[in-house]
Enzyme design. Structure first.
Site, PDB file in Angstrom:
ATOM      1  N   TYR A 132      -7.984  44.854  16.195  1.00 21.38           N
ATOM      2  CA  TYR A 132      -9.238  44.188  15.847  1.00 21.38           C
ATOM      3  C   TYR A 132      -9.282  43.852  14.360  1.00 21.38           C
ATOM      4  O   TYR A 132      -8.516  44.411  13.566  1.00 21.38           O
ATOM      5  CB  TYR A 132     -10.452  45.057  16.213  1.00 21.38           C
ATOM      6  CG  TYR A 132     -10.599  46.314  15.390  1.00 21.38           C
ATOM      7  CD1 TYR A 132     -11.280  46.296  14.172  1.00 21.38           C
ATOM      8  CD2 TYR A 132     -10.045  47.517  15.819  1.00 21.38           C
ATOM      9  CE1 TYR A 132     -11.409  47.439  13.411  1.00 21.38           C
ATOM     10  CE2 TYR A 132     -10.172  48.668  15.059  1.00 21.38           C
ATOM     11  CZ  TYR A 132     -10.849  48.634  13.853  1.00 21.38           C
ATOM     12  OH  TYR A 132     -10.961  49.762  13.090  1.00 21.38           O
TER      13      TYR A 132
ATOM     14  N   SER B 240      -7.381  51.930   9.839  1.00 19.59           N
ATOM     15  CA  SER B 240      -8.025  50.680   9.483  1.00 19.59           C
ATOM     16  C   SER B 240      -7.494  50.292   8.111  1.00 19.59           C
ATOM     17  O   SER B 240      -7.589  51.077   7.160  1.00 19.59           O
ATOM     18  CB  SER B 240      -9.539  50.852   9.454  1.00 19.59           C
ATOM     19  OG  SER B 240     -10.124  49.620   9.107  1.00 19.59           O
TER      20      SER B 240
ATOM     21  N   ARG C  22       0.838  -1.208   0.000  1.00 25.08           N
ATOM     22  CA  ARG C  22       0.000   0.000   0.000  1.00 25.08           C
ATOM     23  C   ARG C  22       0.864   1.245   0.000  1.00 25.08           C
ATOM     24  O   ARG C  22       1.932   1.271   0.611  1.00 25.08           O
ATOM     25  CB  ARG C  22      -0.885   0.046   1.244  1.00 25.08           C
ATOM     26  CG  ARG C  22      -1.924  -1.054   1.334  1.00 25.08           C
ATOM     27  CD  ARG C  22      -2.715  -0.902   2.622  1.00 25.08           C
ATOM     28  NE  ARG C  22      -3.921  -1.710   2.623  1.00 25.08           N
ATOM     29  CZ  ARG C  22      -4.015  -2.916   3.179  1.00 25.08           C
ATOM     30  NH1 ARG C  22      -2.956  -3.455   3.751  1.00 25.08           N
ATOM     31  NH2 ARG C  22      -5.148  -3.567   3.150  1.00 25.08           N
TER      32      ARG C  22
ATOM     33  N   ASP D 132      -8.638  47.668  -1.342  1.00 24.09           N
ATOM     34  CA  ASP D 132      -7.960  48.631  -2.209  1.00 24.09           C
ATOM     35  C   ASP D 132      -6.449  48.494  -2.126  1.00 24.09           C
ATOM     36  O   ASP D 132      -5.750  48.673  -3.117  1.00 24.09           O
ATOM     37  CB  ASP D 132      -8.377  50.056  -1.835  1.00 24.09           C
ATOM     38  CG  ASP D 132      -9.670  50.446  -2.524  1.00 24.09           C
ATOM     39  OD1 ASP D 132      -9.737  50.268  -3.760  1.00 24.09           O
ATOM     40  OD2 ASP D 132     -10.613  50.887  -1.847  1.00 24.09           O
TER      41      ASP D 132
HETATM   42  C1  PEP Z   1     -11.018  48.306   1.356  1.00 20.77           C
HETATM   43  O1  PEP Z   1     -10.630  48.918   0.368  1.00 20.77           O
HETATM   44  O2  PEP Z   1     -10.423  47.353   1.852  1.00 20.77           O
HETATM   45  C2  PEP Z   1     -12.285  48.689   1.990  1.00 20.77           C
HETATM   46  C3  PEP Z   1     -12.683  48.083   3.096  1.00 20.77           C
HETATM   47  O3  PEP Z   1     -13.038  49.618   1.361  1.00 20.77           O
HETATM   48  P1  PEP Z   1     -13.976  49.306   0.109  1.00 20.77           P
HETATM   49  O4  PEP Z   1     -14.052  47.830  -0.064  1.00 20.77           O
HETATM   50  O5  PEP Z   1     -15.289  49.909   0.450  1.00 20.77           O
HETATM   51  O6  PEP Z   1     -13.258  50.014  -0.975  1.00 20.77           O
HETATM   52 MG    MG Z   2     -11.481  50.839  -0.081  1.00 20.91          MG
END
Ligand code: PEP
Ligand code: MG
Length: 888
Positions: A864, A777, A96, A782
Site C-alpha cells: 500500500y 512502512s 515549419r 527521513d
Molecule cells: C517519514 O520520515 O517519511 C515519515 C513519514 O515520518 P515524518 O515525516 O513524521 O518524520
Molecule cells: Mg520520519
C-alpha cells in the site's frame, strides 16, 4: 545511403504517425493524414536525424541532403504542376519546425517562401489580386527577416506604423497594392542598411536559409529553457516541414482556422473552433481581428453577429466536420486541428492530440470509454493524476485578474482568501468571530496547529515542500504556499512586505497553493465537483489497481475527509500532532518537565484518556479498515515554548519558575534535532511514554471493538529504528502492556507491531529487523534526509539552485530518488520479505502521494501507499496506472 527526406502528398506518404521520433510530431501527422487520403498540401519532412547530423558536424548538412531535397521538391512540383522559382508558374512553400514533442520555444513558421520581386508579379496575375500578392510578399519579408535573418520584427512594425499614420489608415487591410509596394521598398532598404546585404531573391537561398534557421532554433535560448523545464533531451533534434503553400487570404471565399474536435475547456463532445475569412495562419492567433465561430451553435453561444463557417461556407464546413470526426476516430483522442480554405477548397495543415483542462480530460476520457472508442484502462491512463489536484480544491477562476505580489513553493494545493494574521492565537480568535484568515508566518511549528486549523490557508517565507507548514497543510487539505523568500514578515510590527508594497494585519490576500502565487485582495474562485466523470474514472481506477491506498491522518476531520476520498485505512497517524491541542499541551509540558519517572507517570496519566478517546474516534471513523498508529516521534523540546515571552507565559500557567523552564529547555536543546533524541530513542529513554500510548491504543481498540461488535486490530508503529534491539526493546514494552490490558479487560486483542524504515541502516539490516517487525512502512521523508545527508527543513534554500544548475532534476523530497533512496527501499523490501514472507509493506513519506514515486512502489511490490487525505484520489489513479503499465 541514409534517407534524410520523407515526402507526402496526393494521398501517399513515405512516413506515418509511427515515425514521430524521426519526423517529429507535425511531420508524422501530416504524413498520416496524407496516407489517410485527406487533403494535405504536398510537401516533405527533413528528419530529426538530419538535425542531429547538423549538430554533430559543426552545423553543416549531410552531403546527400541537397539532392534529396531537390528530388522531394520535384515531387511537389509534379503534384502541384508548379516549380520552385519559376515566375510563370511559381511554387511557394511554408517551412515549419516540428520536434517529437510540441515545443513552443522553437522557430515556428515561415510562410510564402519563394516570393521575390518576380514571383510576386506572377502571384498577382494568377490570383488576379495585386493587393493580396504584395501583402503576402511583405508578410514574407517580415517573417523571414525576423526568424531567419534575426532582424527584430519591431523594426518593421515601426515602418508599418509610420506608413499607416502618414496615410491615415486605421488597419492593415486599408493598404492598397501600390502602398504595399512602397512599404516593401522601405523594408528592403532597411534590411540592407541593417545587414549590409539585400534581402535574398533566390528561392533556393531562401529555402536553405529557413532550413538552417529551423535547425538552429533547436539550440536557441527559449528552446533550451523549455527542454529543461519539460525534461526533453537535446539529442532529439527537430524536423523541418516544407509544404506547398495554400492561401487563406485569397479573397472572401478563403479562410483559415483552428479547431478542437471537442471543447478543450469543458470536454463537451462538440466541434469547437474559430476561423477568419481572408486571412493567413498567424492572423487567427495574433488577435488583431476577432475570429468567428466555426459552428452555428458556437456562434449563438458567444452571441456573435459574425456568421459561422457552417453558414458562410457550408461545403467546406461539411468537409471539415467529416474530416475532424474521422481524425478523432483514427487517433482515438481529441484532436487539435489547423486548416485553410483556399477559394472554397479545404486543406488540412495539422492534427495533434489537443491540450485540455483537467476537467475536460476527465469528461473526454469517460465519454470516449462510454462511446467504445477506448477501454476503461485507457481512460484511466489518460488522466494526469497530478491534475486531479485542480479538481479537489477551490481554484482561482482562470478568467480572474491576478495581482501577484510574490511566489513561493506550491506546498499544498488549492486557493484561499482571507485576512492576514501573524499568529495562531489571532487566527483562532478571528475564526471564532466567523472571519476568514490566512496565517502568515516565517515558518510554522507544531504549536501553530490550532492556528493552521483556524485559517483558510497558510503562507510561510521559509521552509520547503516537506517543512512543517507544507506537511501539515497538505494533511489538513489547506492551501499552503511555503518558502516565499522574497516576502518579508514583520510579526511584531504586524506587516507583510512584498514587492515594495506593505500589507498590514487584517488586509485581504489570496494564496494559490497550486502555483505558489501570493496575490493581493480577494480573487474569484471555482468550487470542486467530485461526482460524475470524476467518480467514473475513480471506479475504473480502483478496478485496475493492485496496491491499497491509505491516508496519513490523525484528526477526525482529516480521517473523515480521507475516507470520503476513498482511503482504505490509516497508514500513518502521527501521534505527536495530537498533543498540541487545547489542554493537552499543558499536560505534555508537565510530563516533559517532570522530576523523575514518578512525576512523569503522573503527567502521563492525564494524557492517557485524551489519547484513548482520540484513538476510539479514529477506529470508529475507519470502521474495520487498518489503522497504523506511530509512537511519539519528535524531540521533546519541540513541545516547549521558545521565545522569552512564551516561556514567561507558560511558566506562569504551569505554576513554576520561568528559570526552571528555561533550564529545561536549554538542557533539551540539540544541535541536530532531526538526528537527535527522537523516534524510538525517546521510547528507549522514557519507556513510560510508549507504554502510555500503547495502553491508550489497546484500551481504545477494546472500546471501539465492543461498540462496533467487530474486533479492531491496531497496527503499532515504532519510528526511526536503526538496530533491531531498539525495536525489540520497545516491542517488549508494548507486548507487556497488551498482556496487562487483556488481563484487566478479560479479552483478547489482536495487534501488529511494526516499524518505519527511515534510516539507511534499517533498510540494510531489514532482514534482521523483519524477524521482530510484522510490517514495514517506508518513511521516505527521513530516509531521503538521511540518505542524502540533506536536512529536510533546510533543503529549500539550495535545492532550487541544484535544480536550476541541473545537478538534481527533481526535489528528492517530492519525487523519490530511484537511484539512491529507491534502491534502499528495494533492498529493505527484499530483505524484509526474505526474512518474513508475509511482511506487510507500505510507504508513508510524502512520496506516497507522488505519482512517479507510486509507480516505483508498484514496481517494488509494496502492499500500500499512504498519503495525505487530498492526495488519496491522486494515489488511487496513479496506483491504477502503475498496475496497468506493469501488467503490459
Ligand atoms: C517519514 O520520515 O517519511 C515519515 C513519514 O515520518 P515524518 O515525516 O513524521 O518524520
Ligand atoms: Mg520520519
Amino acid at each position: 545511403m541514409t534517407k534524410w527526406v520523407y515526402s507526402f502528398g496526393d494521398g501517399q506518404a513515405e512516413g506515418s504517425a509511427q515515425d514521430r521520433e524521426l519526423l517529429g510530431g507535425k511531420g508524422a501527422n501530416l504524413a498520416e493524414m496524407c496516407g489517410l487520403g485527406l487533403p494535405v498540401p504536398p510537401g516533405f519532412t527533413i528528419t530529426t536525424e538530419a538535425c542531429a547530423w547538423y549538430y554533430a558536424h559543426e552545423r553543416s548538412y549531410p552531403p546527400e541532403l541537397e539532392r534529396q531535397v531537390d528530388a522531394a521538391l520535384a515531387e511537389v512540383a509534379r503534384i502541384t504542376g508548379r516549380r520552385f522559382g519559376d515566375p510563370r508558374n511559381m511554387l511557394l512553400v511554408s517551412v515549419r519546425s516540428g520536434a517529437r514533442a510540441s515545443m513552443p520555444g522553437m522557430m515556428d513558421t515561415v510562410l510564402n517562401l519563394g516570393l521575390n520581386d518576380d514571383t510576386v508579379e506572377a502571384l498577382a496575375a494568377e490570383s488576379d489580386d495585386e493587393r493580396f500578392a504584395y501583402d503576402s510578399y511583405r508578410r514574407f519579408i517580415q517573417m523571414y527577416s525576423d526568424v531567419v535573418l534575426g532582424l527584430d520584427h519591431e523594426v518593421f512594425e515601426q515602418i508599418l506604423e509610420d506608413e499607416k499614420a502618414q496615410r491615415g489608415h486605421e488597419v492593415d487591410t486599408e493598404f492598397t497594392a501600390d502602398e504595399w509596394r512602397e512599404v516593401i521598398t522601405l523594408y528592403k532598404a532597411k534590411i540592407e542598411e541593417e545587414l549590409g546585404q539585400p534581402f535574398p531573391q533566390d528561392p533556393r537561398e531562401q529555402l536553405w536559409g529557413a532550413i538552417g534557421a529551423v535547425f538552429s532554433s533547436w539550440m536557441n535560448h527559449r528552446a533550451i529553457t523549455y527542454r529543461r523545464l519539460h525534461n526533453i533531451p537535446a539529442s532529439w533534434g527537430t524536423a523541418v516541414n516544407v509544404q506547398a503553400m495554400v492561401f487563406g487570404n485569397m479573397g472572401e471565399t478563403s479562410a483559415t482556422g483552428v479547431a478542437f474536435t471537442r471543447n478543450p475547456s469543458t470536454g463537451e463532445n462538440r466541434l469547437y473552433g474559430e476561423f477568419l475569412v481572408n486571412a493567413q495562419g498567424e492572423d487567427v492567433v495574433a488577435g488583431i481581428r476577432t475570429p468567428q465561430s466555426i459552428t452555428e451553435a458556437g456562434r449563438l453561444e458567444s452571441g456573435s453577429d459574425k456568421p459561422s463557417l457552417e453558414k458562410l461556407m457550408p461545403e467546406a464546413f461539411a468537409a471539415f466536420t467529416r474530416i475532424s470526426a474521422r481524425l478523432e476516430e483514427h487517433y482515438r483522442d481529441m484532436q487539435d486541428l489547423e486548416f485553410t480554405i483556399e477559394r472554397g477548397k479545404l486543406w488540412m495543415l495539422q492534427t495533434r492530440s489537443g491540450k485540455r483542462t483537467a476537467k475536460a480530460a476527465l469528461k473526454i476520457a469517460v465519454d470516449m470509454a462510454n462511446e467504445g472508442l477506448i477501454t476503461s484502462d485507457e481512460a484511466v491512463a489518460r488522466i494526469d493524476p497530478a491534475s486531479l489536484d485542480q479538481l479537489l480544491h477551490p481554484t482561482i477562476d482562470p478568467k480572474a485578474e491576478r495581482d501577484v505580489i510574490g511566489v513561493g513553493l506550491p506546498a499544498s494545493p488549492g486557493a484561499a482568501t482571507g485576512e492576514i494574521v501573524f499568529s495562531s492565537d489571532e487566527a483562532e480568535e478571528l475564526k471564532a468571530q466567523g472571519r476568514k484568515v490566512i496565517l502568515v508566518r516565517v515558518e510554522t511549528s507544531p504549536e501553530d496547529i490550532h492556528g493552521m486549523h483556524a485559517s483558510e490557508g497558510i503562507l510561510t517565507t521559509r521552509g520547503g515542500m516537506t517543512s512543517h507548514a507544507a506537511v501539515v497543510a497538505r494533511g489538513m487539505g489547506k492551501p499552503c504556499v511555503s518558502g516565499a523568500g522574497a516576502l518579508r514578515v514583520d510579526t511584531r510590527g504586524g506587516t507583510l512586505t512584498a514587492l515594495g508594497r506593505r500589507f498590514s494585519k487584517g488586509e485581504v490576500i489570496t494564496i494559490d497553493g497550486t502555483t505558489g502565487q501570493v496575490l493581493a485582495g480577494a480573487v474569484p474562485m471555482l468550487q470542486p465537483e467530485l461526482s460524475g466523470d470524476f467518480a467514473a474514472i475513480m471506479e475504473w481506477a480502483d478496478a485496475a489497481r493492485r496496491m491499497k491506498v491509505r491516508t496519513n491522518a490523525e484528526t477526525p476531520a482529516d480521517a473523515r475527509m480521507a475516507r470520503s476520498f476513498g482511503a482504505e485505512g490509516v497508514g500513518l497517524c502521527r501521534t505527536e500532532h495530537m498533543f498540541f491541542e487545547g489542554d493537552r499541551i499543558v499536560a505534555m509540558r508537565e510530563m516533559i518537565l517532570a522530576d523523575g519517572e514518578t512525576d512523569r507517570r503522573a503527567a502521563l496519566e492525564k494524557l492517557l484518556p485524551m489519547q484513548r478517546s482520540d484513538f476510539v474516534e479514529l477506529f470508529e471513523i475507519m470502521a474495520g479498515l487498518p489503522v497504523t498508529i506511530r509512537l511519539l516521534d519528535p524531540p521533546l523540546h519541540e513541545f516547549l515554548p521558545k521565545t522569552e515571552d512564551e516561556i514567561e507565559e507558560v511558566a506562569a500557567s504551569l505554576g513554576i519558575e520561568a528559570e526552571r523552564l528555561r533550564e529545561r529547555t536549554e538542557a533539551l536543546h540539540e544541535f541536530n534535532p532531526m538526528l537527535g533524541h527522537r523516534g524510538c530513542r525517546l521510547a528507549v529513554s522514557y519507556p513510560e511514554i510508549a507504554e502510555m500510548q500503547a495502553r491508550a491504543i489497546f484500551e481504545a481498540a477494546v472500546e471501539a471493538g465492543a461498540r462496533s461488535g467487530s474486533q479492531v486490530v491496531p497496527e503499532i508503529m515504532v519510528p526511526l529504528v536503526g538496530v533491531t534491539a531498539e525495536l525489540d526493546f520497545v516491542k517488549a514494552r508494548i507486548d507487556a502492556v497488551a498482556a496487562d490490558v487483556m488481563r484487566e479487560r478479560d479479552t483478547r486483542i489482536g495487534y501488529l507491531v511494526g516499524t518505519m524504515i527511515e534510516l539507511p541502516r534499517a533498510a540494510i539490516a531489514a532482514g534482521a529487523i523483519a524477524e521482530s517487525a510484522e510490517f514495514f512502512s517506508f518513511g521516505t521523508n527521513d530516509l531521503t534526509q538521511t540518505t542524502f545527508g540533506i536536512s529536510r527543513d533546510d533543503a529549500a534554500s539550495f535545492l532550487e539552485t541544484y535544480r536550476r544548475k541541473g545537478i538534481l532534476e527533481e526535489d528528492p523530497f517530492v519525487s523519490l530518488d530511484r537511484e539512491g533512496v529507491g534502491e534502499l527501499v528495494r533492498l529493505g523490501a527484499e530483505r524484509g520479505r526474505a526474512a518474513r514472507p508475509d511482511l506487510k509493506l507500505g510507504i508513508c513519506g510524502e512520496h506516497g502521494g507522488d505519482p512517479a514515486s507510486i509507480a516505483f512502489c508498484e514496481e517494488v511490490g509494496l502492499d500500500y501507499v499512504s498519503c495525505s487525505p487530498f492526495r488519496v484520489p491522486i494515489a488511487r489513479l496513479a496506483a491504477a496506472q502503475a498496475a496497468v503499465r506493469n501488467k503490459a
